[in-house]
Scaffold this motif. Structure first.
Motif, PDB file in Angstrom:
ATOM      1  N   THR A 178       0.849  -1.187   0.000  1.00 51.96           N
ATOM      2  CA  THR A 178       0.000   0.000   0.000  1.00 51.96           C
ATOM      3  C   THR A 178       0.882   1.234   0.000  1.00 51.96           C
ATOM      4  O   THR A 178       1.911   1.272   0.666  1.00 51.96           O
ATOM      5  CB  THR A 178      -0.928   0.033   1.238  1.00 51.96           C
ATOM      6  OG1 THR A 178      -0.126   0.039   2.408  1.00 51.96           O
ATOM      7  CG2 THR A 178      -1.860  -1.164   1.253  1.00 51.96           C
ATOM      8  N   THR A 179       0.485   2.219  -0.762  1.00 48.39           N
ATOM      9  CA  THR A 179       1.255   3.463  -0.796  1.00 48.39           C
ATOM     10  C   THR A 179       0.742   4.385   0.294  1.00 48.39           C
ATOM     11  O   THR A 179      -0.466   4.491   0.502  1.00 48.39           O
ATOM     12  CB  THR A 179       1.123   4.163  -2.165  1.00 48.39           C
ATOM     13  OG1 THR A 179      -0.250   4.388  -2.413  1.00 48.39           O
ATOM     14  CG2 THR A 179       1.717   3.318  -3.277  1.00 48.39           C
ATOM     15  N   PRO A 180       1.645   5.046   0.996  1.00 44.53           N
ATOM     16  CA  PRO A 180       1.195   5.947   2.059  1.00 44.53           C
ATOM     17  C   PRO A 180       0.422   7.125   1.467  1.00 44.53           C
ATOM     18  O   PRO A 180       0.773   7.647   0.409  1.00 44.53           O
ATOM     19  CB  PRO A 180       2.486   6.415   2.721  1.00 44.53           C
ATOM     20  CG  PRO A 180       3.565   6.142   1.733  1.00 44.53           C
ATOM     21  CD  PRO A 180       3.083   5.023   0.860  1.00 44.53           C
ATOM     22  N   GLN A 181      -0.647   7.524   2.150  1.00 47.49           N
ATOM     23  CA  GLN A 181      -1.477   8.643   1.692  1.00 47.49           C
ATOM     24  C   GLN A 181      -0.891   9.940   2.221  1.00 47.49           C
ATOM     25  O   GLN A 181      -0.587  10.060   3.395  1.00 47.49           O
ATOM     26  CB  GLN A 181      -2.906   8.471   2.173  1.00 47.49           C
ATOM     27  CG  GLN A 181      -3.833   9.518   1.609  1.00 47.49           C
ATOM     28  CD  GLN A 181      -5.271   9.278   2.045  1.00 47.49           C
ATOM     29  OE1 GLN A 181      -5.555   8.396   2.835  1.00 47.49           O
ATOM     30  NE2 GLN A 181      -6.172  10.084   1.520  1.00 47.49           N
ATOM     31  N   THR A 182      -0.714  10.921   1.326  1.00 51.88           N
ATOM     32  CA  THR A 182      -0.197  12.223   1.722  1.00 51.88           C
ATOM     33  C   THR A 182      -1.246  12.950   2.540  1.00 51.88           C
ATOM     34  O   THR A 182      -2.426  12.941   2.209  1.00 51.88           O
ATOM     35  CB  THR A 182       0.164  13.057   0.478  1.00 51.88           C
ATOM     36  OG1 THR A 182       1.081  12.313  -0.317  1.00 51.88           O
ATOM     37  CG2 THR A 182       0.774  14.385   0.866  1.00 51.88           C
ATOM     38  N   LYS A 183      -0.808  13.595   3.620  1.00 48.41           N
ATOM     39  CA  LYS A 183      -1.711  14.353   4.481  1.00 48.41           C
ATOM     40  C   LYS A 183      -1.406  15.837   4.329  1.00 48.41           C
ATOM     41  O   LYS A 183      -0.269  16.214   4.092  1.00 48.41           O
ATOM     42  CB  LYS A 183      -1.547  13.924   5.936  1.00 48.41           C
ATOM     43  CG  LYS A 183      -1.921  12.469   6.162  1.00 48.41           C
ATOM     44  CD  LYS A 183      -1.771  12.080   7.604  1.00 48.41           C
ATOM     45  CE  LYS A 183      -2.141  10.627   7.785  1.00 48.41           C
ATOM     46  NZ  LYS A 183      -2.129  10.249   9.197  1.00 48.41           N
ATOM     47  N   THR A 209       2.141  13.327  15.964  1.00 44.63           N
ATOM     48  CA  THR A 209       2.435  12.108  16.715  1.00 44.63           C
ATOM     49  C   THR A 209       1.606  11.997  17.976  1.00 44.63           C
ATOM     50  O   THR A 209       1.714  11.015  18.701  1.00 44.63           O
ATOM     51  CB  THR A 209       3.932  12.071  17.106  1.00 44.63           C
ATOM     52  OG1 THR A 209       4.219  13.237  17.881  1.00 44.63           O
ATOM     53  CG2 THR A 209       4.801  12.017  15.878  1.00 44.63           C
ATOM     54  N   GLN A 220      -5.697  14.096  14.631  1.00 43.03           N
ATOM     55  CA  GLN A 220      -5.399  13.282  13.459  1.00 43.03           C
ATOM     56  C   GLN A 220      -6.470  13.477  12.387  1.00 43.03           C
ATOM     57  O   GLN A 220      -6.160  13.499  11.207  1.00 43.03           O
ATOM     58  CB  GLN A 220      -5.329  11.797  13.860  1.00 43.03           C
ATOM     59  CG  GLN A 220      -4.150  11.480  14.753  1.00 43.03           C
ATOM     60  CD  GLN A 220      -2.825  11.754  14.073  1.00 43.03           C
ATOM     61  OE1 GLN A 220      -2.653  11.429  12.903  1.00 43.03           O
ATOM     62  NE2 GLN A 220      -1.900  12.365  14.784  1.00 43.03           N
ATOM     63  N   HIS A 232      -5.760  15.739   6.739  1.00 40.65           N
ATOM     64  CA  HIS A 232      -6.258  14.782   5.745  1.00 40.65           C
ATOM     65  C   HIS A 232      -5.455  14.804   4.496  1.00 40.65           C
ATOM     66  O   HIS A 232      -4.682  15.614   4.208  1.00 40.65           O
ATOM     67  CB  HIS A 232      -7.737  14.988   5.453  1.00 40.65           C
ATOM     68  CG  HIS A 232      -8.079  16.348   4.948  1.00 40.65           C
ATOM     69  ND1 HIS A 232      -7.938  16.716   3.650  1.00 40.65           N
ATOM     70  CD2 HIS A 232      -8.496  17.453   5.602  1.00 40.65           C
ATOM     71  CE1 HIS A 232      -8.315  17.975   3.503  1.00 40.65           C
ATOM     72  NE2 HIS A 232      -8.643  18.440   4.674  1.00 40.65           N
TER      73      HIS A 232
END
Length: 163
Positions: free
Chosen positions: A3-8, A152, A159, A163
């Motif tokens: 899975t590719t990490p989703q940019t926030k 963190t 969190q 998004h």
């Protein structure tokens, strides 16, 4: 399966009311044409209104449809007042090419027009956005402070704000 990490992202939005001017379709050599407009946003005391001009690229799908519908009214120099939401504010410098400020450097505020809450043309209401289904969620997130806004931190609301 990887899975590719989703940019926030962190959002910075500007909400207000203002007059729409210079509605135009911008033709570009590379990429797709887009719609743009100027918004003269009102601020300050009601009896001493100040204006701030934003040069906007129309980005929201519904905002695009509405701005296109207002193009004729703009050409006819009717007063178009809107409730708006802008995003991605940045500045761009330019040099005045004529007039009293010729040769001087100016600054233009640029943004993306994301959403139109309502429209009035010559004082007559012509559009009101339908109410959002998740209004309760928006009110809750706006009225309760974030305990730990760090990425963190353990606060779920912090969190969710990213998004």
């Amino acid at each position: 399966m990887a899975t590719t990490p989703q940019t926030k992202y962190f959002d910075l939005h500007i909400q207000g009311i203002g007059y729409v001017n210079r509605i135009r379709e911008v033709n570009v050599k590379r990429g797709e044409n887009f719609w743009a407009c100027d918004i003269s946003a009102l601020h300050g005391a009601v009896d001493d209104v100040q204006y701030t001009r934003f040069d906007c690229r129309v980005s929201g799908a519904e905002a695009g449809k509405l701005i296109k519908r207002m193009h004729k009214a703009c050409r006819e120099e009717k007063k178009i007042l809107i409730g708006f939401k802008l995003g991605d504010l940045y500045t761009e410098t330019f040099t005045y090419e004529s007039g009293a400020k010729q040769g001087e450097t100016g600054v233009s505020l640029k943004a993306r027009l994301l959403f139109i809450h309502w429209i009035k043309v010559d004082g007559v209401s012509v559009y009101t956005a339908p109410p959002k289904a998740d209004v309760a969620d928006d009110v809750q997130s706006e009225t309760q402070p974030l305990a730990d806004p760090s990425p963190t931190g353990s606060n779920d609301r912090a969190q969710a704000a990213v998004h």
